[in-house]
Write a protein that holds these residues in place. Sequence first.
Motif, PDB file in Angstrom:
ATOM      1  N   UNK A 182       0.888  -1.843  -0.317  1.00  0.00           N
ATOM      2  CA  UNK A 182      -0.312  -0.042   0.119  1.00  0.00           C
ATOM      3  C   UNK A 182       0.626   1.407  -0.066  1.00  0.00           C
ATOM      4  N   UNK A 183       1.780   1.264   0.808  1.00  0.00           N
ATOM      5  CA  UNK A 183       3.060   2.372   0.810  1.00  0.00           C
ATOM      6  C   UNK A 183       3.278   2.693  -0.241  1.00  0.00           C
ATOM      7  N   UNK A 184       4.200   1.458  -1.218  1.00  0.00           N
ATOM      8  CA  UNK A 184       5.685   1.842  -1.979  1.00  0.00           C
ATOM      9  C   UNK A 184       4.333   2.031  -3.574  1.00  0.00           C
ATOM     10  N   UNK A 185       3.802   1.118  -3.550  1.00  0.00           N
ATOM     11  CA  UNK A 185       3.415   0.325  -4.909  1.00  0.00           C
ATOM     12  C   UNK A 185       1.575   1.228  -5.236  1.00  0.00           C
ATOM     13  N   UNK A 186       0.956   1.316  -4.189  1.00  0.00           N
ATOM     14  CA  UNK A 186      -0.534   1.688  -4.311  1.00  0.00           C
ATOM     15  C   UNK A 186      -0.570   3.546  -3.992  1.00  0.00           C
ATOM     16  N   UNK A 187      -0.004   4.388  -3.142  1.00  0.00           N
ATOM     17  CA  UNK A 187       0.038   5.112  -2.762  1.00  0.00           C
ATOM     18  C   UNK A 187       0.488   6.173  -3.560  1.00  0.00           C
ATOM     19  N   UNK A 188       1.094   6.125  -4.497  1.00  0.00           N
ATOM     20  CA  UNK A 188       1.288   7.327  -5.254  1.00  0.00           C
ATOM     21  C   UNK A 188       1.177   7.482  -6.682  1.00  0.00           C
ATOM     22  N   UNK A 189       0.697   5.571  -7.411  1.00  0.00           N
ATOM     23  CA  UNK A 189      -0.129   5.601  -8.198  1.00  0.00           C
ATOM     24  C   UNK A 189      -1.141   6.694  -7.965  1.00  0.00           C
ATOM     25  N   UNK A 190      -1.890   5.860  -7.602  1.00  0.00           N
ATOM     26  CA  UNK A 190      -3.034   6.193  -6.377  1.00  0.00           C
ATOM     27  C   UNK A 190      -3.706   7.665  -6.471  1.00  0.00           C
ATOM     28  N   UNK A 191      -2.736   8.659  -5.992  1.00  0.00           N
ATOM     29  CA  UNK A 191      -2.249  10.089  -5.375  1.00  0.00           C
ATOM     30  C   UNK A 191      -2.639  11.069  -6.837  1.00  0.00           C
ATOM     31  N   UNK A 192      -2.058  10.087  -8.073  1.00  0.00           N
ATOM     32  CA  UNK A 192      -2.032  10.854  -9.291  1.00  0.00           C
ATOM     33  C   UNK A 192      -2.853  11.988  -9.826  1.00  0.00           C
ATOM     34  N   UNK A 193      -4.274  11.121  -9.787  1.00  0.00           N
ATOM     35  CA  UNK A 193      -5.378  11.229 -10.262  1.00  0.00           C
ATOM     36  C   UNK A 193      -6.684  12.624  -9.510  1.00  0.00           C
ATOM     37  N   UNK A 194      -5.817  12.443  -8.015  1.00  0.00           N
ATOM     38  CA  UNK A 194      -6.941  13.370  -7.115  1.00  0.00           C
ATOM     39  C   UNK A 194      -6.719  14.584  -7.113  1.00  0.00           C
ATOM     40  N   UNK A 195      -4.520  14.725  -7.777  1.00  0.00           N
ATOM     41  CA  UNK A 195      -4.610  16.000  -7.468  1.00  0.00           C
ATOM     42  C   UNK A 195      -5.454  17.414  -8.052  1.00  0.00           C
TER      43      UNK A 195
END
Lengths: 676, 341
Positions: B254-267
């Motif tokens: 979750x910390x290394x693989x999911x979060x950074x990718x998942x943050x791109x659209x909500x910006x």
Amino acid sequence: MSAPLLVVDNLHIAYRGDKGDVTVVKDFSLTLGSAETYGLVGESGSGKSTAAFALLGYLAEGGRIVSGSIKVNGAEITTLDEEGLRRLRGGDIAMVYQEPASALNPVLTIGRQLVEARLAHRPGSKAQALADAADMLTKVSIGDVQAMLRRYPHQLSGGQAQRVVIAMALLAEPKLLVLDEPTTGLDATVEAGVVDLIGELARKIGMGLLYISHNLALVGRICERVGVMYAGRVVEEGSTRDIFGRPRHPYTQALIACRPAVTEGTASRRLTVIPGQPPAPGIHIEGCAFVPRCPHAVPGRCDQAAAIAVKTLAGNHFVRCARADDDLAIAAVASEAETRPLPGPEVIRIEHLSKAYLPRNAFGLARRVDLAQLPKANDDISLSVRQSEILSVVGESGSGKSTLARILIGLEEASEGRVLLLDQDVARRRAWRRPRSLLRALQMVFQNPDSTLNPSHKVGAIIGRAVKRLGQIQGRQAITARVDELLAQVQLPQSFVGKYPHELSGGQRQRVGIARAFAGEPDIIIADEPVSALDVSVQAAIVNLLLDMQREAGTTFVFISHDLALVRHISDRVVVMFGGRIMEIGRPAEIFAPPYHPYTEALLQAAREGRRKVPAFDPAPPPRTGCRYAGRCPRRIDGLCEIKEPPRQATPDGHVIFCHLSWEQFGAAQTFSEGD
Amino acid sequence: MDAGMIRFLLRRIGQFIITFLAASFLLFAVTEFSPGTVASKILGPYAVSSQVDLLTEKLHLGDPLLVRYLRWLGIVAGVVENPLGDPTIGLGLSDPRGNRYVGNFGYSLMLKEPVVDVVGERIGYTVLLTLLAILVIIPVSLAAGVAAGVNPGRPVDRILSMGAVILTSLPEFVVAVALLLVGVVWLGILPGTSPMTQGGRWPLSLQLVLPVGVLVIASASYVLRIVRASVADTMRKPYVRTALLKGLKRRDIILHHVLRNAMIPPITVILLQINWLLTGVVVVESIFAYPGVGSLLLQAALFGDIYLVQALTLLALIVAVGTQLIGDLCYLALDPKIKLG
């Protein structure tokens, strides 16, 4: 054989569906010794991937193991908790995936992702892990390892990405490597390299291999044993020699028969077809699930539950067929003598066509640059196609074959040169600037029918619109009549007008795509890999359909493909491209036998044997001067080929080769032996 | 900062200026061409036509639009004198800074004061409100969104998602009234209005609670849903399966693989919220009598206070383009596929 590494016993896997559970893997048993290689073959929906993922204790959402057991090194894994599974995954069993590009995290460097895999199972310092990662990348024959470690997945080619995924799987030193269609979507030359590499590594490390694929021939190259799955069941299993030499299940026989061989040509262009389609998951068929498509089915015998009992033949050869003891003749090919239309006048003429993608400035306007300085997707291509001809364009990705198709159809403009379609120059006219008559005359069948059919329109509306726009047919009744006629031609029931694309199978969708392309009775059809996304048994049916429609209407065909066997089978003439240039043009008999261009030779060799004699596995961009293939050519003449443009050499009957070698030298150096 | 980065920033700032000029011209054209000529808007509905003609001439309103736009730019840049401040016109408008200074947006016709003073007074409060709101919105929505997104279908997801849907669908004024009922009428611990005056019964900090609360509820629930959707979508990506099947711990995945990718659209969505908070908070400001920019723009527009409308809309424009620039920089930091070139 040593103590079994993997024992799967009576595994049943089901998914939650709308109408209750759907069993997708039935009675699956498998024993795999350490260092054994096993290939599991089946078409999409046969349950092979589900079974493979279950070995790692992983099931997609809604899936569960109904019964059965999976033992790895004697330990049952169906009852493991999260931590136990974590240790198993990537530890004892590692996996290599289909579509390697999407299996890598796009925002992390390759080095980071490799180090992680290494540290998850073997403690050590980061520096040590990084060194191990670099070693492993060398083992999977990646050139500049240090640069690769710093790269991101999008900077990798498909072949590189797949080798990184393999390296990642091997870093934990697994005892069993599961490969799920690892070469789907890779070029033939790259595919051969990857397959070779996997086989070599497995032998070297003494690792077990479970290879999942729809491609029987590919699996046969590296596996000792093969299992064939149909509708959730393994219908036949045996040594590779038995499966290919003495296939006993009609399905296995049909799978082997429906692929054209690259080594020999046949009189008829039609392919052997397995009629019908695999049953949809969840549909219960009493007895053998292959009965509806089986030429040998006997009512009252094959449709009984006893029909699928396992029968043991000689050795380790098992088959689930009620008629396993009968001598079943392999279904004969229905090869009627065909009358082919004679090639007519020239309909496509391409002269010195070049296409470069111009760099753009901050405002999106093309910068004025010297075209000669730019890499070109198409470089000085000259070619002509006559009416009713089937011209195939082959080459690996990056060869420019798709760019050529896009210019013809009007999705791109040429940078230089002329493209005459029915005597009109369209080199710099995209589709919207072409007259309606020309749009009608040229239609395209796309590779992926899923993404080219509007998902919110019904089949009737999709074809009807094409009929109205291109067929110049007015009036609702006339349009409906023509839609029905087209559906009949592509052998779909009339009731399909009311269906949406997602309700159809891949093969049915491609039929709709073909019906749409033929709606305006086009003179020319461009087909870009029309069957490569389809299952083997469906491919044959679609190819036959295209050929029938082509023959009846006398349509000209430009067929873009990397499937050499298919190309050989159906083409009148073949164009071999590399690095944006034409290497060789000729009739199939000329292309597929010496004398041939060194690149054609390499392509054929890769397709024929899967042996990697193509030197550069990791192709550098082709040079800008001289022969584009010089960098990879085993027969390069140093100081000549990479500097001077190769001359055009032609025979009177139109066989053309661009190469510095003399005609006598082509194909002379047999760098491979046929029986290898 | 390497050369590529500097080039990227310079190019972005260049694009910023071009966007700004184009949009400001459109803005000028729209405000000055809106029904009723500029002069009659300045003079009000009861002006005599001879007065209107006189003012039109004095202000050179008969010039072509482009000339007037350039003159207006000159006034704003402090190069040209603003003729409105001329005492002979007799509008009684005067500016202690004189008629020529940088940032001269003219006079608010509604308040008979220079626009800079009117806006300057309000902008501080708006920034304060925005800062406080965003400091709550981002951590709350990210934490809750991720918690829901990594557990799709589980109770924690159901509760958070359901709650977020309910809160997003409530209009701001309903939330405001509800909070007023609880905090003011029932508990009596918060003020009903927030005019940000000091020395009264309520300290400034308590005056901020309700406006910030309403903004957080309206915005965080929406951002939460976007984050949740993005995280849940990322969780289904093949590379997350790869991470799982190579034996990583769930926390690391979750910390290394999911979060950074998942943050791109909500910006984009988060930046749009900042955009809205800085210039569009009309309802909350009106309900709580909060002296912010949003309600000022509404009043100015209703009054036909063209110079104030121009200034505030330009401000909104700067905020919009500025948040976009920030967004681009965030994408650059998160997504290696975006190249500096």
